[in-house]
Design a protein around this motif. Structure first.
Motif, PDB file in Angstrom:
ATOM      1  N   GLY A  13     -21.860  -4.362   9.030  1.00  0.00           N
ATOM      2  CA  GLY A  13     -20.931  -3.344   9.688  1.00  0.00           C
ATOM      3  C   GLY A  13     -21.403  -2.236   9.795  1.00  0.00           C
ATOM      4  O   GLY A  13     -20.745  -1.187  10.134  1.00  0.00           O
ATOM      5  N   LEU A  41     -19.446   0.236   8.747  1.00  0.00           N
ATOM      6  CA  LEU A  41     -18.164  -0.031   9.332  1.00  0.00           C
ATOM      7  C   LEU A  41     -17.265  -0.480   8.542  1.00  0.00           C
ATOM      8  O   LEU A  41     -16.176  -0.468   8.814  1.00  0.00           O
ATOM      9  CB  LEU A  41     -18.778  -1.093  10.646  1.00  0.00           C
ATOM     10  CG  LEU A  41     -18.979  -0.432  11.932  1.00  0.00           C
ATOM     11  CD1 LEU A  41     -19.312  -1.543  12.914  1.00  0.00           C
ATOM     12  CD2 LEU A  41     -18.117   0.591  12.505  1.00  0.00           C
ATOM     13  N   THR A  42     -17.721  -1.386   7.553  1.00  0.00           N
ATOM     14  CA  THR A  42     -16.819  -2.135   6.559  1.00  0.00           C
ATOM     15  C   THR A  42     -15.832  -0.852   5.936  1.00  0.00           C
ATOM     16  O   THR A  42     -14.776  -1.099   5.914  1.00  0.00           O
ATOM     17  CB  THR A  42     -17.461  -3.031   5.636  1.00  0.00           C
ATOM     18  OG1 THR A  42     -18.291  -3.843   6.490  1.00  0.00           O
ATOM     19  CG2 THR A  42     -16.339  -3.813   4.685  1.00  0.00           C
ATOM     20  N   GLN A  44     -15.466   2.080   7.024  1.00  0.00           N
ATOM     21  CA  GLN A  44     -14.601   2.665   8.049  1.00  0.00           C
ATOM     22  C   GLN A  44     -13.218   2.038   8.289  1.00  0.00           C
ATOM     23  O   GLN A  44     -12.312   2.288   8.328  1.00  0.00           O
ATOM     24  CB  GLN A  44     -15.329   2.918   9.329  1.00  0.00           C
ATOM     25  CG  GLN A  44     -16.513   4.049   9.201  1.00  0.00           C
ATOM     26  CD  GLN A  44     -17.314   4.068  10.529  1.00  0.00           C
ATOM     27  OE1 GLN A  44     -16.812   3.245  11.474  1.00  0.00           O
ATOM     28  NE2 GLN A  44     -18.485   4.841  10.529  1.00  0.00           N
ATOM     29  N   GLN A  45     -13.452   0.546   8.283  1.00  0.00           N
ATOM     30  CA  GLN A  45     -12.309  -0.471   8.327  1.00  0.00           C
ATOM     31  C   GLN A  45     -11.154  -0.138   7.008  1.00  0.00           C
ATOM     32  O   GLN A  45     -10.244  -0.025   7.269  1.00  0.00           O
ATOM     33  CB  GLN A  45     -12.776  -1.861   8.654  1.00  0.00           C
ATOM     34  CG  GLN A  45     -13.322  -1.945   9.843  1.00  0.00           C
ATOM     35  CD  GLN A  45     -13.868  -3.453   9.738  1.00  0.00           C
ATOM     36  OE1 GLN A  45     -14.140  -4.230   8.723  1.00  0.00           O
ATOM     37  NE2 GLN A  45     -14.448  -4.019  11.191  1.00  0.00           N
ATOM     38  N   VAL A  46     -11.941  -0.013   5.826  1.00  0.00           N
ATOM     39  CA  VAL A  46     -11.295   0.248   4.930  1.00  0.00           C
ATOM     40  C   VAL A  46     -10.329   1.428   4.777  1.00  0.00           C
ATOM     41  O   VAL A  46      -9.380   1.651   4.047  1.00  0.00           O
ATOM     42  CB  VAL A  46     -12.111  -0.153   3.302  1.00  0.00           C
ATOM     43  CG1 VAL A  46     -11.180   0.272   2.041  1.00  0.00           C
ATOM     44  CG2 VAL A  46     -12.576  -1.400   3.195  1.00  0.00           C
ATOM     45  N   GLU A  47     -11.138   2.381   5.329  1.00  0.00           N
ATOM     46  CA  GLU A  47     -10.620   3.964   5.431  1.00  0.00           C
ATOM     47  C   GLU A  47      -9.213   3.814   6.356  1.00  0.00           C
ATOM     48  O   GLU A  47      -8.394   4.284   6.075  1.00  0.00           O
ATOM     49  CB  GLU A  47     -11.609   4.816   5.917  1.00  0.00           C
ATOM     50  CG  GLU A  47     -12.600   5.112   4.601  1.00  0.00           C
ATOM     51  CD  GLU A  47     -13.566   6.119   5.245  1.00  0.00           C
ATOM     52  OE1 GLU A  47     -13.620   6.235   6.612  1.00  0.00           O
ATOM     53  OE2 GLU A  47     -14.430   6.719   4.547  1.00  0.00           O
ATOM     54  N   LEU A  48      -9.282   2.921   7.443  1.00  0.00           N
ATOM     55  CA  LEU A  48      -8.192   2.648   8.494  1.00  0.00           C
ATOM     56  C   LEU A  48      -7.200   2.080   7.680  1.00  0.00           C
ATOM     57  O   LEU A  48      -5.829   2.369   7.641  1.00  0.00           O
ATOM     58  CB  LEU A  48      -8.796   1.870   9.429  1.00  0.00           C
ATOM     59  CG  LEU A  48      -9.482   2.398  10.496  1.00  0.00           C
ATOM     60  CD1 LEU A  48      -9.954   1.576  11.738  1.00  0.00           C
ATOM     61  CD2 LEU A  48      -9.050   3.727  10.977  1.00  0.00           C
ATOM     62  N   ASP A  49      -7.537   1.156   6.447  1.00  0.00           N
ATOM     63  CA  ASP A  49      -6.584   0.410   5.752  1.00  0.00           C
ATOM     64  C   ASP A  49      -5.772   1.612   4.774  1.00  0.00           C
ATOM     65  O   ASP A  49      -4.546   1.376   4.614  1.00  0.00           O
ATOM     66  CB  ASP A  49      -7.066  -0.621   4.801  1.00  0.00           C
ATOM     67  CG  ASP A  49      -7.461  -1.971   5.656  1.00  0.00           C
ATOM     68  OD1 ASP A  49      -7.036  -1.939   6.821  1.00  0.00           O
ATOM     69  OD2 ASP A  49      -8.343  -2.647   5.166  1.00  0.00           O
ATOM     70  N   ASN A  52      -3.281   3.283   6.808  1.00  0.00           N
ATOM     71  CA  ASN A  52      -1.932   2.042   6.876  1.00  0.00           C
ATOM     72  C   ASN A  52      -1.084   2.335   5.608  1.00  0.00           C
ATOM     73  O   ASN A  52      -0.007   2.330   5.728  1.00  0.00           O
ATOM     74  CB  ASN A  52      -2.500   0.829   7.207  1.00  0.00           C
ATOM     75  CG  ASN A  52      -2.703   0.576   8.520  1.00  0.00           C
ATOM     76  OD1 ASN A  52      -1.912   0.915   9.425  1.00  0.00           O
ATOM     77  ND2 ASN A  52      -3.523  -0.830   8.958  1.00  0.00           N
ATOM     78  N   THR A 127      -6.438  -0.082  -2.176  1.00  0.00           N
ATOM     79  CA  THR A 127      -7.783  -0.073  -1.203  1.00  0.00           C
ATOM     80  C   THR A 127      -8.691   0.782  -1.221  1.00  0.00           C
ATOM     81  O   THR A 127     -10.039   0.705  -0.800  1.00  0.00           O
ATOM     82  CB  THR A 127      -6.776   0.552   0.061  1.00  0.00           C
ATOM     83  OG1 THR A 127      -5.686  -0.493   0.331  1.00  0.00           O
ATOM     84  CG2 THR A 127      -7.487   0.445   1.325  1.00  0.00           C
TER      85      THR A 127
END
Length: 449
Positions: A13, A41-42, A44-49, A52, A127
């Protein structure tokens, strides 16, 4: 260990490109780790979580606030229809309009709104623990790749030192052969040894390049030629963590490891889901208030017969309704009951996962502890082997110089010393990395490594 399994998935990621074209960028271990953490990237994806999770919390807070909705409706009819202002049938072309504003508020829903809010808060915490756990794995993976470069560099230094010594032996052998002390075959043997060492040096240089590329790929840096790391000169540390028992390290790891924290949070999340499911067994009570009004182009003043104006009709025919509504669950096809059972199972599953995660952590700590002890013994043994091989080589060299040993036996003594010194370098960095892993489980920050 678990982090070794996760390395490929985690670093697939990382996707930010850094190029230093004008001059070589030399990175420290801390810079490499920080860069990976900031651009993975992983993560960054968790930060998007996490974003959410904030939205979920906002949704949960919104359930405590009255809603407000408005609607407008206009229609035309011909033939028999009902005039909404008089509720009388009329058989003509008619244009009507209506509007209303409604507000509702949940007064009680089995406390599900409170449980949803608490769940949203817990989910944000869980998260965050997941993101921190990924960062932990990144630190270890980068440290391993970084140390591999330093290990390959030190191996190259050893090989070059050996090659310089062989060149001296080669010069000495040429003199001995020219003076008739040694046969020409001995010279050929030494030349073959020097050629073999040259090949080893080339291989070592390639290994350095490959290890640099591997670390750069972990960071998704494309300019390999201008990417390099600082030779921080790691030495064997005299570390206090070696005097701590594996059980002490495990007990401390339980208090701060993010994967354990995330697992604990997942248990609490499952329990909140169960409480939400149980709340569906209770009646729900809602209050409402509604304002509405209407207009008809057939509505006329009963005295004058004139059409009543649009604005006047809106005031004449408006009204307010209010009240409360209770909904009592009686029979719903066992949906509520079965949903409760599912969430009870999820709670037990989360608890079992927590136990498994603790067992895995204990296994990892014990394995790391054994690896450190074993690698340190291997390093000590390798050091003793090097000392013995060097003495044997010096003795063989003395005998060879006076013609008491042939070139083949002397080359074997040289090869055994080369192998011993290469093993010493490998065991040194193997011990350093395994010690870092143990420090990681003991909670020592990277900056103190």
């Amino acid at each position: 260990m678990k982090f070794k399994i996760l390395v490929i998935a985690i670093f697939a990621g990382v996707s930010v490109f850094a190029q230093e074209t004008e001059e070589k960028k030399v990175w420290t271990l801390e810079e490499c780790v920080r860069y990976a953490e900031e651009n993975n990237l992983t993560i960054q994806q968790v930060e998007l979580d996490l974003e959410n999770a904030k939205i979920d919390k906002s949704d949960a807070i919104g359930s405590f606030i009255p809603d407000l909705n408005a609607s407008l409706r206009a229609s035309g009819n011909s033939g028999l229809t009902i005039d909404p202002t008089t509720n009388n049938f009329t058989n003509t072309n008619i244009f009507t309009a209506s509007g209303d504003v409604t507000s509702t508020l949940t007064l009680f829903d089995g406390l599900r709104n409170f449980h949803r809010l608490n769940r949203a808060k817990l989910n944000a915490i869980a998260t965050q623990y997941q993101a921190d756990d990924i960062r932990d794995d990144i630190r270890l993976a980068v440290a391993n790749a970084y140390l591999q470069i330093l290990s390959n560099r030190e191996t190259l230094k050893v090989l070059k030192a050996q090659y310089r010594a062989t060149q001296q032996d080669l010069d000495r052998t040429v003199e001995l052969v020219d003076n008739g002390v040694l046969p020409k075959g001995d010279l050929l043997e030494i030349q073959a040894t020097a050629a073999n060492q040259e090949q080893q040096i080339v291989n070592a240089e390639n290994n350095i390049l490959i290890s640099r590329i591997s670390l750069a790929q972990l960071l998704q840096i494309s300019d390999y030629e201008n990417f390099d790391v600082v030779d921080e000169g790691y030495v064997i540390p005299d570390d206090a963590v070696l005097s701590v028992s594996s059980d002490e390290i495990f007990q401390k790891a339980l208090t701060f490891r993010n994967d354990i924290k995330a697992s604990n949070a997942n248990v609490e999340l499952a329990q909140k889901d169960l409480e939400i499911a149980k709340g569906a067994r209770y009646p729900s009570l809602d209050a409402f208030i509604n304002y509405n009004t209407r207009y008809s182009d057939q509505n006329r003043d009963p005295i004058t017969g004139d059409l009543i104006g649009f604005k006047d009709q809106l005031w004449i025919y408006d009204g307010i309704s209010y009240g409360a509504q209770i909904s009592i669950p009686v029979l719903n096809g066992f949906n509520v009951k079965n949903n409760i059972k599912r969430n009870q199972i999820n709670v037990e599953r989360a608890k079992l996962q927590l136990k498994q995660d603790k067992l895995d952590l204990e296994t990892d700590v014990n394995q790391a502890y054994v690896d450190v002890k074993g690698s340190f013994k291997s390093y000590e043994a390798a050091g003793k082997t090097v000392e013995a091989r060097r003495l044997a080589y010096d003795y063989a060299k003395e005998r060879y110089n006076v013609g008491l040993m042939n070139s083949f036996d002397f080359s074997q003594a040289q090869a055994r010393l080369d192998d011993a010194e290469a093993t010493l370098v490998r065991t040194k960095y193997d011990f350093i990395f395994r010690l870092k892993v143990l420090k990681f489980y003991y909670g020592i920050p990277l900056e103190e490594w």
